[in-house]
Design an enzyme around this catalytic site. Structure first.
Site, PDB file in Angstrom:
ATOM      1  N   GLU A 161     -50.206 -36.685  21.809  1.00 37.84           N
ATOM      2  CA  GLU A 161     -51.542 -36.183  22.122  1.00 37.84           C
ATOM      3  C   GLU A 161     -51.696 -34.740  21.632  1.00 37.84           C
ATOM      4  O   GLU A 161     -50.772 -33.932  21.732  1.00 37.84           O
ATOM      5  CB  GLU A 161     -51.751 -36.234  23.639  1.00 37.84           C
ATOM      6  CG  GLU A 161     -53.124 -35.755  24.100  1.00 37.84           C
ATOM      7  CD  GLU A 161     -53.259 -35.746  25.615  1.00 37.84           C
ATOM      8  OE1 GLU A 161     -54.404 -35.798  26.103  1.00 37.84           O
ATOM      9  OE2 GLU A 161     -52.223 -35.699  26.317  1.00 37.84           O
ATOM     10  N   LYS A 179     -60.602 -40.117  24.134  1.00 35.31           N
ATOM     11  CA  LYS A 179     -60.009 -40.276  25.462  1.00 35.31           C
ATOM     12  C   LYS A 179     -61.087 -40.471  26.515  1.00 35.31           C
ATOM     13  O   LYS A 179     -62.053 -39.708  26.591  1.00 35.31           O
ATOM     14  CB  LYS A 179     -59.178 -39.030  25.783  1.00 35.31           C
ATOM     15  CG  LYS A 179     -58.377 -39.092  27.079  1.00 35.31           C
ATOM     16  CD  LYS A 179     -57.532 -37.828  27.208  1.00 35.31           C
ATOM     17  CE  LYS A 179     -56.644 -37.831  28.437  1.00 35.31           C
ATOM     18  NZ  LYS A 179     -55.831 -36.593  28.510  1.00 35.31           N
ATOM     19  N   CYS A 211     -52.809 -40.584  27.065  1.00 35.60           N
ATOM     20  CA  CYS A 211     -52.242 -39.871  28.211  1.00 35.60           C
ATOM     21  C   CYS A 211     -52.793 -40.305  29.573  1.00 35.60           C
ATOM     22  O   CYS A 211     -52.407 -41.346  30.080  1.00 35.60           O
ATOM     23  CB  CYS A 211     -52.404 -38.361  28.005  1.00 35.60           C
ATOM     24  SG  CYS A 211     -51.263 -37.364  29.041  1.00 35.60           S
TER      25      CYS A 211
END
Length: 284
Positions: free
Chosen positions: A41, A122, A163
């Site tokens: 990430e 994300k 994540c």
């Protein structure tokens, strides 16, 4: 298909981060000959505050057009080595989405010809207080994505997550329903949460979706507005039964595993959990 997860110790110097990524990707390709490599990430920037993130940010081009330094590095690695490159996530410049003031935490994926084949923002923002009292508020800088993304590579369907998404099982079940057979989880997991939750969560997502889980992570320390912070690392690949089949050691490096379709098919045949899921809400 062989897959390598790249583990980095990036900081706020974008040029140094790009050089580290290039060296590690090329070393993994030379040593293990993967068909896909995956970066962590925000591998272009970790720490330094808002100004550093803005400096590292890139406006992503329309597919086929020329992008910024990180975008072109990923494309060049894919094309130059004839592999799929999953670009972990990079900082996408403001003005790209619905909120003109927000950055985006965005994945881009390139095929072996250097064509962009996937782009994912994300969905879940990391807003929390860690056990050591350190506060994180990703939503202050970043906008949230609003759609799921899959792509095809090496005969497998891959789902994209980033994540903190790992804590939301419904996203992974939704990707399985979209046909995902492997799910990518590039991460900067904090040391405090990672030591207790990282492997447990990744194995759980693999078990419940019966997918390969491929998690490239950042390792070591970085500075955030002059204060030291630590990320957990331990990049790993888990099979659809939840076994960890490859894991990186501490520090920069990589780990490689072969995605075996026979394992995937056997697990799904012998325990058909998707067929057993309740089709309607359960009354309590």
């Amino acid at each position: 298909m062989r897959v390598s997860v790249i583990q980095m110790n990036q900081g706020s110097d974008k040029a140094a981060n790009l050089d580290q990524a290039r060296r590690l990707v090329e070393a993994a390709i030379a040593a293990d000959r993967p068909g896909l490599v995956s970066l962590p990430e925000t591998w272009t920037n970790l720490g330094g505050g808002r100004e550093s993130r803005l400096a590292a940010a890139e406006r992503l081009p329309a597919p086929g057009e020329t992008g910024g330094a990180a975008y072109e590095l990923l494309r060049g690695l894919a094309r130059g080595h004839g592999v799929h490159v999953h670009g972990g996530s990079i900082v996408e410049a403001p003005g790209s989405g619905d909120d003109p003031e927000k950055l985006y935490n965005t994945t881009v994926v390139f095929d072996p010809e250097g064509r962009e084949i996937a782009r994912y923002r994300k969905v879940h923002m990391f807003d929390m207080v860690a056990p050591d009292g350190t506060g994180y508020r990703e939503s202050a800088l970043y906008g949230a994505g609003d759609r799921l993304v899959t792509f095809e590579a090496g005969g497998f369907t891959f789902g994209c997550t980033i994540c903190f998404d790992i804590r939301f099982a419904e996203e992974y079940v939704a990707l399985r329903r979209l046909g995902a057979e492997a799910v990518l989880v590039p991460s900067n997991f904090t040391l405090q949460t990672g030591k207790d939750h990282w492997e447990v969560l990744l194995r759980a997502r693999a078990i419940e979706t019966q997918c390969w889980v491929i998690a490239a992570a950042s390792s070591g320390q970085y500075l955030e507005r002059g204060q030291p912070r630590a990320v957990y690392g331990h990049s790993l690949i888990a099979d659809p039964w939840g076994h960890v089949v490859a894991k990186a050691s501490d520090g920069p490096g990589w780990a490689t595993a072969r995605l075996d379709r026979a394992i995937l098919e056997r697990v799904r045949r012998d325990m058909p959990v998707m067929e057993h899921r309740a089709a309607r809400p359960i009354s309590l």
